[in-house]
Design a protein around this motif. Sequence first.
Motif, PDB file in Angstrom:
ATOM      1  N   PHE A  74      20.104   5.006   6.680  1.00 26.95           N
ATOM      2  CA  PHE A  74      20.005   5.807   5.700  1.00 26.95           C
ATOM      3  C   PHE A  74      20.068   7.225   5.897  1.00 26.95           C
ATOM      4  O   PHE A  74      19.006   8.111   5.713  1.00 26.95           O
ATOM      5  CB  PHE A  74      18.689   5.580   4.974  1.00 26.95           C
ATOM      6  CG  PHE A  74      18.662   3.914   4.711  1.00 26.95           C
ATOM      7  CD1 PHE A  74      19.074   3.495   3.619  1.00 26.95           C
ATOM      8  CD2 PHE A  74      17.532   3.478   5.487  1.00 26.95           C
ATOM      9  CE1 PHE A  74      18.802   2.195   3.081  1.00 26.95           C
ATOM     10  CE2 PHE A  74      17.274   1.837   5.118  1.00 26.95           C
ATOM     11  CZ  PHE A  74      18.150   1.364   3.948  1.00 26.95           C
ATOM     12  N   PRO A  75      21.131   7.873   6.335  1.00 32.78           N
ATOM     13  CA  PRO A  75      21.222   8.840   6.953  1.00 32.78           C
ATOM     14  C   PRO A  75      21.165  10.258   5.826  1.00 32.78           C
ATOM     15  O   PRO A  75      20.527  11.097   6.156  1.00 32.78           O
ATOM     16  CB  PRO A  75      22.380   9.086   7.740  1.00 32.78           C
ATOM     17  CG  PRO A  75      23.241   8.106   7.125  1.00 32.78           C
ATOM     18  CD  PRO A  75      22.328   6.867   6.692  1.00 32.78           C
ATOM     19  N   THR A  76      21.594  10.031   4.571  1.00 34.15           N
ATOM     20  CA  THR A  76      21.638  10.790   3.534  1.00 34.15           C
ATOM     21  C   THR A  76      20.366  10.659   2.794  1.00 34.15           C
ATOM     22  O   THR A  76      20.410  11.299   1.545  1.00 34.15           O
ATOM     23  CB  THR A  76      23.020  10.694   3.009  1.00 34.15           C
ATOM     24  OG1 THR A  76      23.055   9.452   2.244  1.00 34.15           O
ATOM     25  CG2 THR A  76      24.192  11.200   3.744  1.00 34.15           C
ATOM     26  N   MET A  77      19.534   9.978   2.998  1.00 34.50           N
ATOM     27  CA  MET A  77      18.233   9.866   2.056  1.00 34.50           C
ATOM     28  C   MET A  77      17.031  10.467   2.902  1.00 34.50           C
ATOM     29  O   MET A  77      16.973  10.592   4.164  1.00 34.50           O
ATOM     30  CB  MET A  77      17.963   8.419   2.001  1.00 34.50           C
ATOM     31  CG  MET A  77      18.598   7.877   0.820  1.00 34.50           C
ATOM     32  SD  MET A  77      18.545   5.840   0.713  1.00 34.50           S
ATOM     33  CE  MET A  77      16.831   5.447   1.432  1.00 34.50           C
ATOM     34  N   ASN A  78      16.155  11.024   2.136  1.00 37.63           N
ATOM     35  CA  ASN A  78      14.883  11.461   2.581  1.00 37.63           C
ATOM     36  C   ASN A  78      13.841  10.286   2.530  1.00 37.63           C
ATOM     37  O   ASN A  78      13.554   9.832   1.500  1.00 37.63           O
ATOM     38  CB  ASN A  78      14.267  12.668   1.763  1.00 37.63           C
ATOM     39  CG  ASN A  78      15.069  13.724   2.008  1.00 37.63           C
ATOM     40  OD1 ASN A  78      15.589  14.193   3.109  1.00 37.63           O
ATOM     41  ND2 ASN A  78      15.376  14.458   1.021  1.00 37.63           N
ATOM     42  N   TRP A  79      13.291   9.791   3.717  1.00 26.91           N
ATOM     43  CA  TRP A  79      12.587   8.586   3.770  1.00 26.91           C
ATOM     44  C   TRP A  79      11.477   8.461   4.565  1.00 26.91           C
ATOM     45  O   TRP A  79      11.528   9.379   5.604  1.00 26.91           O
ATOM     46  CB  TRP A  79      13.305   7.271   3.877  1.00 26.91           C
ATOM     47  CG  TRP A  79      14.070   7.224   5.276  1.00 26.91           C
ATOM     48  CD1 TRP A  79      15.347   7.272   5.520  1.00 26.91           C
ATOM     49  CD2 TRP A  79      13.718   6.953   6.628  1.00 26.91           C
ATOM     50  NE1 TRP A  79      15.870   7.281   6.563  1.00 26.91           N
ATOM     51  CE2 TRP A  79      14.821   7.039   7.249  1.00 26.91           C
ATOM     52  CE3 TRP A  79      12.524   6.561   7.170  1.00 26.91           C
ATOM     53  CZ2 TRP A  79      14.727   6.886   8.780  1.00 26.91           C
ATOM     54  CZ3 TRP A  79      12.482   6.323   8.217  1.00 26.91           C
ATOM     55  CH2 TRP A  79      13.531   6.613   9.397  1.00 26.91           C
ATOM     56  N   THR A  80      10.422   7.871   4.308  1.00 29.24           N
ATOM     57  CA  THR A  80       9.165   7.904   5.107  1.00 29.24           C
ATOM     58  C   THR A  80       8.703   6.402   5.384  1.00 29.24           C
ATOM     59  O   THR A  80       8.699   5.965   4.262  1.00 29.24           O
ATOM     60  CB  THR A  80       8.025   8.531   4.565  1.00 29.24           C
ATOM     61  OG1 THR A  80       8.429  10.082   4.148  1.00 29.24           O
ATOM     62  CG2 THR A  80       6.696   8.644   5.266  1.00 29.24           C
ATOM     63  N   ILE A  81       8.496   6.153   6.294  1.00 32.24           N
ATOM     64  CA  ILE A  81       7.673   4.680   6.535  1.00 32.24           C
ATOM     65  C   ILE A  81       6.349   4.940   6.894  1.00 32.24           C
ATOM     66  O   ILE A  81       6.295   5.480   8.002  1.00 32.24           O
ATOM     67  CB  ILE A  81       8.466   3.630   7.614  1.00 32.24           C
ATOM     68  CG1 ILE A  81      10.045   3.606   7.046  1.00 32.24           C
ATOM     69  CG2 ILE A  81       7.874   2.410   7.550  1.00 32.24           C
ATOM     70  CD1 ILE A  81      11.000   2.778   7.877  1.00 32.24           C
ATOM     71  N   LEU A  82       5.441   4.418   6.375  1.00 32.71           N
ATOM     72  CA  LEU A  82       4.048   4.431   6.728  1.00 32.71           C
ATOM     73  C   LEU A  82       3.489   3.023   7.296  1.00 32.71           C
ATOM     74  O   LEU A  82       3.747   1.921   6.646  1.00 32.71           O
ATOM     75  CB  LEU A  82       3.147   4.774   5.495  1.00 32.71           C
ATOM     76  CG  LEU A  82       3.741   5.886   4.439  1.00 32.71           C
ATOM     77  CD1 LEU A  82       3.032   5.943   3.198  1.00 32.71           C
ATOM     78  CD2 LEU A  82       3.576   7.118   5.406  1.00 32.71           C
ATOM     79  N   PHE A 116      12.165   8.550  -0.663  1.00 35.40           N
ATOM     80  CA  PHE A 116      12.069   7.085  -0.584  1.00 35.40           C
ATOM     81  C   PHE A 116      10.919   6.376   0.552  1.00 35.40           C
ATOM     82  O   PHE A 116      10.824   7.035   1.567  1.00 35.40           O
ATOM     83  CB  PHE A 116      13.415   6.441  -0.152  1.00 35.40           C
ATOM     84  CG  PHE A 116      14.253   6.378  -1.015  1.00 35.40           C
ATOM     85  CD1 PHE A 116      14.500   5.428  -1.912  1.00 35.40           C
ATOM     86  CD2 PHE A 116      15.128   7.533  -1.269  1.00 35.40           C
ATOM     87  CE1 PHE A 116      15.429   5.416  -3.152  1.00 35.40           C
ATOM     88  CE2 PHE A 116      15.924   7.811  -2.379  1.00 35.40           C
ATOM     89  CZ  PHE A 116      16.226   6.338  -3.404  1.00 35.40           C
ATOM     90  N   ILE A 117       9.925   5.959  -0.178  1.00 34.58           N
ATOM     91  CA  ILE A 117       8.733   5.603   0.737  1.00 34.58           C
ATOM     92  C   ILE A 117       8.194   4.367   0.769  1.00 34.58           C
ATOM     93  O   ILE A 117       8.301   3.696  -0.204  1.00 34.58           O
ATOM     94  CB  ILE A 117       7.405   6.517   0.212  1.00 34.58           C
ATOM     95  CG1 ILE A 117       7.710   8.336  -0.100  1.00 34.58           C
ATOM     96  CG2 ILE A 117       6.262   6.428   1.069  1.00 34.58           C
ATOM     97  CD1 ILE A 117       6.820   8.899  -0.681  1.00 34.58           C
ATOM     98  N   ALA A 118       8.046   3.987   1.991  1.00 37.48           N
ATOM     99  CA  ALA A 118       7.574   2.363   2.220  1.00 37.48           C
ATOM    100  C   ALA A 118       6.543   2.254   2.890  1.00 37.48           C
ATOM    101  O   ALA A 118       6.018   3.187   3.819  1.00 37.48           O
ATOM    102  CB  ALA A 118       8.612   1.581   3.152  1.00 37.48           C
ATOM    103  N   TRP A 119       5.544   1.232   2.777  1.00 39.83           N
ATOM    104  CA  TRP A 119       4.150   0.741   3.551  1.00 39.83           C
ATOM    105  C   TRP A 119       4.527  -0.219   3.993  1.00 39.83           C
ATOM    106  O   TRP A 119       4.756  -1.291   3.378  1.00 39.83           O
ATOM    107  CB  TRP A 119       2.975   1.130   2.567  1.00 39.83           C
ATOM    108  CG  TRP A 119       1.630   1.195   3.456  1.00 39.83           C
ATOM    109  CD1 TRP A 119       1.308   2.373   4.022  1.00 39.83           C
ATOM    110  CD2 TRP A 119       1.121  -0.118   4.069  1.00 39.83           C
ATOM    111  NE1 TRP A 119       0.162   1.900   4.951  1.00 39.83           N
ATOM    112  CE2 TRP A 119       0.057   0.462   4.964  1.00 39.83           C
ATOM    113  CE3 TRP A 119       1.195  -1.433   3.750  1.00 39.83           C
ATOM    114  CZ2 TRP A 119      -0.863  -0.169   5.755  1.00 39.83           C
ATOM    115  CZ3 TRP A 119       0.241  -2.108   4.656  1.00 39.83           C
ATOM    116  CH2 TRP A 119      -0.898  -1.536   5.332  1.00 39.83           C
ATOM    117  N   HIS A 120       4.493  -0.272   5.536  1.00 37.59           N
ATOM    118  CA  HIS A 120       4.656  -1.719   5.953  1.00 37.59           C
ATOM    119  C   HIS A 120       3.690  -2.081   7.074  1.00 37.59           C
ATOM    120  O   HIS A 120       3.035  -1.011   7.679  1.00 37.59           O
ATOM    121  CB  HIS A 120       5.942  -1.701   6.547  1.00 37.59           C
ATOM    122  CG  HIS A 120       6.569  -2.771   7.411  1.00 37.59           C
ATOM    123  ND1 HIS A 120       6.769  -4.053   6.740  1.00 37.59           N
ATOM    124  CD2 HIS A 120       6.721  -3.158   8.793  1.00 37.59           C
ATOM    125  CE1 HIS A 120       7.288  -4.911   7.805  1.00 37.59           C
ATOM    126  NE2 HIS A 120       6.900  -4.358   9.075  1.00 37.59           N
TER     127      HIS A 120
END
Lengths: 461, 416
Positions: A159-167, A137-141
């Motif tokens: 979101f402990p059980t998700m792989n996520w990235t915030i850019l 799950f990727i977000a750009w902010h």
Amino acid sequence: MPLHAVETFEEWRVAARELIATGVPAEDVSWTASSQSLFSAQSPSSTQTSGTKNFSVPPEFIERARVVACHQDQGRWELLYRILWRLTHGERHLLKDSADDDITRFQRMHKAVTRDVHKMKAFVRFRKVVVDEGEQFIAWHRPDHRIVRLAAPFFARRFPTMNWTILTPEESVTWDQQDLKFGPGVPASEAPEGDVLEDLWKTYYVSTFNPARIKIKAMKKEMPVRHWPTMPETALIPEMLEQAGQRVTQMMNSREGFDTTAASFFPDEMTWENVAAAASACRACHLHEHATQTVFGTGATNAGIVLVGEQPGDREDIEGEPFVGPAGQLLDEALENAKIDRTTVYITNVVKHFKFTEKGKRRLHQKPNAREISACRPWLEAELEILKPSALVLLGATAAQALLGRDFRITRQRGQIVKSEWCDRTVATWHPAAILRMPDEVRRRQMTEDLILDLATVHGR
Amino acid sequence: MDVREKLAILADAAKYDASCASSGSKGTRQGSKLGSTEGMGICHSYTPDGRCVSLLKILLTNYCIYDCQYCVNRISSDTPRARFSVDEVVSLTLEFYRRNYIEGLFLSSGIIQNSNYTMEQLTLVAKKLREEHQFGGYIHLKTIPNADPELIQEAGLWADRLSVNIELPTENDLHQLAPEKKKPEIVQSMSGIREKIDEFKADRKEGFKAPRFAPAGQSTQMIVGATPTSDQEILETATELYTGQNLRRVYYSAYSPIPHADARLPAQSPPLVREHRLYQADWLMRFYGFSSEEIVTEDDRNLALDIDPKLAWALANRHFFPVDVNRASREELLRVPGMGVRSVDRILQVRRYRQLRSEDLKKLRVAWKRTRVFVQTADRNPGLLNLEKLNLRQQLRPQKQLLLFDAAASATTGEV
């Protein structure tokens, strides 16, 4: 004058501790925010003196300074050091003085950063990307301040059980379900393109909007326009506003339904005679169009016992009196068996017009719907108000539910004497027509006995 | 019908409920794998009506056996109908949540079959989210009046917040527009929930590990402007609910013309300014020590529309002023127009170290234009000279009368 290049709060903290310990006043220090500066931060050990004196500041200051340190304002390090200096030089209560200029600025910067963190928690929009290792799950902010480190732990908790990235343009953070890893900034062009869910989300956004209320300023205040590019739903706003006026007009035009209930036909003086006369001209619902006449209640108006059925049938419609058909005959017998003289009771219905469908030459009874019941109910309420019965018998589910609520179940609650809004002794029992329709002889007899028993019980005292 | 079409219908049908808060739950449920509740609610988006989008606010179905006149879902309306399956709602909630669109779910429903069946269906959604998916986000369930207490009890185990809508401010309004709903029954449902919440708190206090029960408490909503009921009566009802039922929040929803509405309802635009004033008054009652008897100062028993209720009270009670900012109690300071709870608390802190002058108050960000007329400061405050002027109301009234279309963000927060 020494120039201190610090980028993070921890760097500032180390440098500031040293400066205070060596007694360097605020006006003698210059701070620069860039580590690329020609002057590198003085290493703490280089100026460490053996005679460092210990000092302490309120923990609240450290906590709040850590937040203020994320502010874009170039002057933040200088401000923090000046406050630190004052706190350790005779102004221990400085933080409480909200009217002080330094503190006013400190509080304002703190608020700006906290708000930015809050908005990041709100406006980050993840897009799901399926890669070899699974879902990402990727977000750009684009935050206003350097807050990625402040906000990241929140996303890890959520979101402990998700792989996520915030850019973000200046920093990025990734969560692999175990650790937060911080990295460099990334331009918006690196963000993933879209997500199929966004269509559903936009559908929701449009549908939850009420075009009868427009408050654009309130919306923009809370959702600043600079965040809109990363929030997919905002693309729809111009269109939504454009159509709002038209939708409201449409809403107002499609007002429909029955403009009246029986209450609109009430006479000025609510005597039984007046009410009965008024009911004969009732047009509160469309049933009057096909029925022969209004069938109002009849019987002794000082009766004490009132029976309420569902609606008039074919015979009743023609004769203008309730319970004169086959069901009426059965009711008469039951009353007799219960030792109640029919001339001493009052009999009426929830709905006062016959509802039917035509099949060949026959008119087949149809159950009244909720609309018709609620349009007609004021007549019944007026009757009960005038008669003030000492016993009230509700014949069948329609009458029972109309007066005791939609959750009333005749099969379960038949025969129980309850207190209702209109009468302390209210009982619901079988409708005679339901008994007549029962094919099973044994059951039919049983129901008839129930009816007699219920009548006798509620009458008997 | 696909999920998108259902969503369009069932979100549209739910939008008349004003409540959107996702706040009040302390601490995420243990064992959660997705989602958190940390006390403060988050508004993830805003629609052009100025309302925040925090929860996925939908109905399970808009089929209904009732015929409430103000409601778009009443049986006699020919609005398009749809019904979500339990799994569809569960999946929508999770997918939206994973993308950080929402704080959780606010689920309500038309009454299908009967109250118990409907309540069971709502509870099932929450139970699945909690038990099968370890969902730790916010869940607000609308409770159906008349549903069995055991069902409400179970709903409270899974939900953060429960609410029963009082719908209209008075018994008489209900009788007129929602004849099948009865105030005593609604209030009884609320008391049932309140008792369970109290029980839970008492158990926890005694050290028992009682299962959570609606940790974010209960709220309610009433529609204003659909009947001629006055603000005074509305606020009295609210007070009754805050004190009697311990509600966290009463929402006021300006009556919106709804499609397929009964012609007996007013067809004008919703009275947004009035709604805004009610929220302000509500706020003053909860946090500023005002009571419903004193807060309405106009002769017609309605709140003033041109000025906020605190200013209106101050103008009607000028003998109470000036208030000395360097000596007055917290309670007195809270009654000064233009000063909020935060400014007052700061004043109390600052004045231990210095005498407050007009300049200082401006730095504390009070609304000086209003405040200056009512306070005494350490220096000379010329604003005080206006206190006895007869045209003070005209002077202090906001210049823009644009208010109607833009009653500011405080309509949602209620902050004065």
